[in-house]
Design a protein around this motif. Structure first.
Motif, mmCIF file in Angstrom:
data_model
loop_
_atom_site.group_PDB
_atom_site.id
_atom_site.type_symbol
_atom_site.label_atom_id
_atom_site.label_comp_id
_atom_site.label_asym_id
_atom_site.label_seq_id
_atom_site.Cartn_x
_atom_site.Cartn_y
_atom_site.Cartn_z
ATOM 1 N N SER A 53 0.811 -1.216 0.000
ATOM 2 C CA SER A 53 0.000 0.000 0.000
ATOM 3 C C SER A 53 0.846 1.268 0.000
ATOM 4 C CB SER A 53 -0.930 0.008 1.211
ATOM 5 O OG SER A 53 -0.194 -0.012 2.416
ATOM 6 N N LEU A 54 2.127 1.155 0.400
ATOM 7 C CA LEU A 54 3.023 2.324 0.406
ATOM 8 C C LEU A 54 3.817 2.458 -0.885
ATOM 9 C CD1 LEU A 54 4.445 2.232 4.057
ATOM 10 C CD2 LEU A 54 2.538 3.568 3.158
ATOM 11 N N SER A 55 3.630 1.517 -1.810
ATOM 12 C CA SER A 55 4.411 1.570 -3.048
ATOM 13 C C SER A 55 4.086 2.815 -3.867
ATOM 14 C CB SER A 55 4.155 0.313 -3.877
ATOM 15 O OG SER A 55 2.773 0.181 -4.166
ATOM 16 N N GLY A 56 2.851 3.315 -3.737
ATOM 17 C CA GLY A 56 2.486 4.513 -4.479
ATOM 18 C C GLY A 56 3.246 5.745 -4.050
ATOM 19 N N LEU A 57 3.853 5.707 -2.866
ATOM 20 C CA LEU A 57 4.625 6.863 -2.406
ATOM 21 C C LEU A 57 5.839 7.112 -3.281
ATOM 22 C CD1 LEU A 57 4.523 6.452 1.486
ATOM 23 C CD2 LEU A 57 3.235 8.056 0.068
ATOM 24 N N ALA A 58 6.351 6.080 -3.945
ATOM 25 C CA ALA A 58 7.514 6.265 -4.818
ATOM 26 C C ALA A 58 7.152 7.155 -6.000
ATOM 27 C CB ALA A 58 8.024 4.909 -5.303
ATOM 28 N N THR A 59 6.081 6.791 -6.702
ATOM 29 C CA THR A 59 5.643 7.630 -7.820
ATOM 30 C C THR A 59 5.203 8.995 -7.325
ATOM 31 O OG1 THR A 59 4.982 5.698 -9.098
ATOM 32 C CG2 THR A 59 4.014 7.804 -9.730
ATOM 33 N N ALA A 60 4.566 9.013 -6.150
ATOM 34 C CA ALA A 60 4.143 10.296 -5.586
ATOM 35 C C ALA A 60 5.343 11.196 -5.329
ATOM 36 C CB ALA A 60 3.378 10.069 -4.294
ATOM 37 N N ALA A 61 6.430 10.621 -4.808
ATOM 38 C CA ALA A 61 7.632 11.417 -4.550
ATOM 39 C C ALA A 61 8.231 11.939 -5.844
ATOM 40 C CB ALA A 61 8.660 10.583 -3.787
ATOM 41 N N GLY A 62 8.270 11.086 -6.892
ATOM 42 C CA GLY A 62 8.813 11.535 -8.174
ATOM 43 C C GLY A 62 7.993 12.633 -8.802
ATOM 44 N N THR A 63 6.669 12.463 -8.773
ATOM 45 C CA THR A 63 5.813 13.493 -9.355
ATOM 46 C C THR A 63 5.824 14.766 -8.511
ATOM 47 O OG1 THR A 63 3.939 12.430 -8.256
ATOM 48 C CG2 THR A 63 4.303 11.887 -10.545
ATOM 49 N N LEU A 64 5.910 14.596 -7.186
ATOM 50 C CA LEU A 64 5.992 15.773 -6.322
ATOM 51 C C LEU A 64 7.295 16.532 -6.573
ATOM 52 C CD1 LEU A 64 4.844 17.490 -4.032
ATOM 53 C CD2 LEU A 64 5.951 15.930 -2.398
ATOM 54 N N GLY A 65 8.389 15.797 -6.769
ATOM 55 C CA GLY A 65 9.659 16.449 -7.088
ATOM 56 C C GLY A 65 9.579 17.240 -8.374
ATOM 57 N N ALA A 66 8.929 16.645 -9.396
ATOM 58 C CA ALA A 66 8.757 17.371 -10.658
ATOM 59 C C ALA A 66 7.877 18.595 -10.464
ATOM 60 C CB ALA A 66 8.157 16.443 -11.713
ATOM 61 N N ALA A 67 6.832 18.444 -9.639
ATOM 62 C CA ALA A 67 5.933 19.572 -9.388
ATOM 63 C C ALA A 67 6.652 20.711 -8.678
ATOM 64 C CB ALA A 67 4.737 19.103 -8.558
ATOM 65 N N LEU A 68 7.483 20.369 -7.687
ATOM 66 C CA LEU A 68 8.209 21.402 -6.947
ATOM 67 C C LEU A 68 9.242 22.102 -7.814
ATOM 68 C CD1 LEU A 68 8.754 19.560 -3.537
ATOM 69 C CD2 LEU A 68 7.147 21.416 -4.021
ATOM 70 N N CYS A 69 9.783 21.388 -8.793
ATOM 71 C CA CYS A 69 10.835 21.963 -9.647
ATOM 72 C C CYS A 69 10.290 22.699 -10.860
ATOM 73 C CB CYS A 69 11.785 20.859 -10.120
ATOM 74 S SG CYS A 69 12.812 20.148 -8.831
ATOM 75 N N ALA A 70 9.049 22.405 -11.253
ATOM 76 C CA ALA A 70 8.538 22.921 -12.523
ATOM 77 C C ALA A 70 8.514 24.443 -12.570
ATOM 78 C CB ALA A 70 7.137 22.355 -12.787
ATOM 79 N N ILE A 71 7.923 25.079 -11.563
ATOM 80 C CA ILE A 71 7.832 26.542 -11.583
ATOM 81 C C ILE A 71 9.201 27.201 -11.420
ATOM 82 C CG2 ILE A 71 6.942 28.544 -10.307
ATOM 83 C CD1 ILE A 71 4.330 27.084 -9.971
ATOM 84 N N PRO A 72 10.048 26.768 -10.461
ATOM 85 C CA PRO A 72 11.394 27.366 -10.388
ATOM 86 C C PRO A 72 12.190 27.199 -11.681
ATOM 87 C CG PRO A 72 10.920 26.187 -8.364
ATOM 88 C CD PRO A 72 9.807 25.864 -9.315
ATOM 89 N N LEU A 73 12.103 26.029 -12.314
ATOM 90 C CA LEU A 73 12.820 25.835 -13.576
ATOM 91 C C LEU A 73 12.236 26.718 -14.677
ATOM 92 C CD1 LEU A 73 13.428 21.969 -13.700
ATOM 93 C CD2 LEU A 73 15.088 23.782 -13.207
ATOM 94 N N ALA A 74 10.909 26.885 -14.681
ATOM 95 C CA ALA A 74 10.294 27.780 -15.667
ATOM 96 C C ALA A 74 10.713 29.222 -15.438
ATOM 97 C CB ALA A 74 8.773 27.649 -15.611
ATOM 98 N N GLN A 75 10.799 29.624 -14.175
ATOM 99 C CA GLN A 75 11.253 30.982 -13.873
ATOM 100 C C GLN A 75 12.715 31.175 -14.282
ATOM 101 O OE1 GLN A 75 10.299 31.064 -9.681
ATOM 102 N NE2 GLN A 75 8.344 32.107 -10.024
ATOM 103 N N LEU A 76 13.539 30.159 -14.032
ATOM 104 C CA LEU A 76 14.932 30.225 -14.497
ATOM 105 C C LEU A 76 14.993 30.343 -16.008
ATOM 106 C CD1 LEU A 76 16.871 27.583 -12.338
ATOM 107 C CD2 LEU A 76 17.246 30.057 -12.408
ATOM 108 N N ALA A 77 14.132 29.583 -16.690
ATOM 109 C CA ALA A 77 14.118 29.641 -18.152
ATOM 110 C C ALA A 77 13.734 31.030 -18.637
ATOM 111 C CB ALA A 77 13.154 28.602 -18.712
ATOM 112 N N GLY A 78 12.756 31.656 -17.981
ATOM 113 C CA GLY A 78 12.327 32.983 -18.402
ATOM 114 C C GLY A 78 13.404 34.035 -18.252
#
Length: 420
Positions: A53-78
């Motif tokens: 039941s905790l296996s979903g936390l792995a994908t959740a962590a990966g997607t959360l990492g992408a979510a946390l990085c998306a806006i800062p990386l977009a701001q860096l790109a701008g």
């Protein structure tokens, strides 16, 4: 008024062609890293935690990492351009891979999630690359350019899951912890991607597009596109809902297949890991082939029949996938078909939705909205992956697929907003 040589239409066309090639090459490498790691995250999480039941936390962590990085990386790109932002994201992903292997060695589940969180930055890089392909593309070819870059992930994305078994054997020879051998390939691919973007993504496509927007007459560019916030919001929703469907079902598939391979003994059963990795690897390879293999076709369709029509086609394919998984969850062959269709539906919706978001947003606002879109889709998928683990543990794989149909229905019903 004379046209600067570097802003002449033929020069811009040559730069766009070269940019797409560099981004496509990067996506091949990123696909290897993604395919070799995403397949193992859920299995490692189930193994280290001892609870399926905790296996979903792995994908959740990966997607959360992408979510946390998306806006800062977009701001860096701008501010600094795509080249700088993509390179930073690659560096973070490399650190994450090392942390994951260390976590498996010391058998620390929380440390594993930290490593996967950092690897999510690499996923954010892959997502941002598709938008980079549209920075210099003319309106009538945006879908094709975006689809070409997404398609390039097919090569590495199909090879990545197929490297699970060879990676496990190689990892055993060099003394790596179980289920981490494929990360050797991920390190090589991610490092090569980092060097490629840092060296070859010149001139920077976004910075050049911003310069063109400030001198439209000199560059013979078309009139600036109007802001269409309602259509842009629908594009964000369509992308996010399609991604939560794909991510939640895909994340639980390795655990479900491991359960089937072990004869129903559960993901924590200690058996022959090569049998599990082979079944999971082939299934995930078909899924990734669906995700990226037909993306140029969906890009052409988005350019010709329209963005919203292509999104709706993607929703129909997603529905077919989920019904297949719900009706035959105990048949590995049916699960493979469902995962292939799941990838196809995601591809159509993501390619067309990304093109719709780009053309509904003026150039000055694009990095911010693109970053928000990536954050929304990854954050939604992170929550979905956690809930998917609970649903899988309590009710099973079939009910999980049926629940995902709710998001397909929502994206379909709200589609008229995309035409406003």
């Amino acid at each position: 008024m004379s046209v600067p040589a570097d802003l002449a239409p033929d020069t811009i066309a040559r730069i766009q062609t070269r940019t797409v090639r560099v981004l496509a090459a990067g996506q091949v490498l990123g696909g290897v890293a993604f395919g070799a790691t995403v397949s193992l995250g859920a299995l490692l999480a189930a193994d280290l935690s001892g609870q399926a039941s905790l296996s979903g936390l792995a994908t959740a962590a990966g997607t959360l990492g992408a979510a946390l990085c998306a806006i800062p990386l977009a701001q860096l790109a701008g501010v600094r351009g795509r080249r700088f932002a993509l390179s930073v994201g690659n560096a973070l992903a490399l650190v994450g891979i090392i942390v994951v292997v260390l976590a498996a060695a010391v058998r620390e589940f929380p440390l594993l999630l930290v490593g996967i969180l950092l690897i999510g930055a690499g996923n954010a890089v892959n997502l941002q690359s598709r938008f980079a392909a549209t920075d210099l593309a003319p309106r009538e070819r945006r879908g094709r350019a975006l689809g070409t870059v997404v398609w390039a992930t097919t090569v590495g994305g199909v090879l990545g899951p197929l490297m699970l078994t060879p990676g496990e054997l190689l990892g055993g020879l060099v003394g790596m912890p179980p289920l981490t051998g494929a990360y050797l390939f991920a390190v090589v691919a991610q490092s090569a991607m980092f060097v490629l973007f840092l060296v070859a993504l010149r001139p920077d496509p976004l910075l050049l597009a911003q310069r063109i927007a400030r001198a439209p007459v000199a560059s013979d560019a078309p009139a600036p596109e109007a802001d269409r916030p309602i259509a842009a919001r629908y594009a964000v929703f369509a992308i996010a809902s399609s991604h939560i469907v794909m991510a939640s079902v895909m994340a639980m598939t390795p655990v479900h297949l491991a359960h089937l391979a072990h004869g129903g003994h559960g993901a924590g059963h200690q058996g022959d890991t090569t049998e599990v990795t082979l079944l999971v690897g082939v299934t995930l390879a078909l899924h990734v082939l669906g995700m990226y293999g037909a993306s140029p076709l969906f890009g052409v369709l988005a350019d010709r029949i329209g963005r919203v029509a292509t999104v709706l086609g993607g929703q129909a394919i997603l529905a077919a996938s989920l019904v297949t998984a719900a009706l035959w969850p105990g048949e590995p062959a049916a699960v493979m078909v469902a995962l292939f269709l799941l990838g196809l539906g995601w591809s159509a919706s993501t390619v067309a939705g990304s093109a719709l978001l780009t053309e509904s947003t003026p150039i000055g606002q694009r990095p911010r909205r693109q970053g928000f879109s990536d954050t929304a889709m990854m954050a939604a998928a992170a929550v979905g992956a956690v809930l998917a683990g609970v649903v899988l543990g309590e009710w099973g794989y079939g009910p999980l697929a049926l629940l995902a149909l709710v998001f397909v229905a929502a994206a379909t019903v709200l589609s008229p907003l995309g035409r406003r």
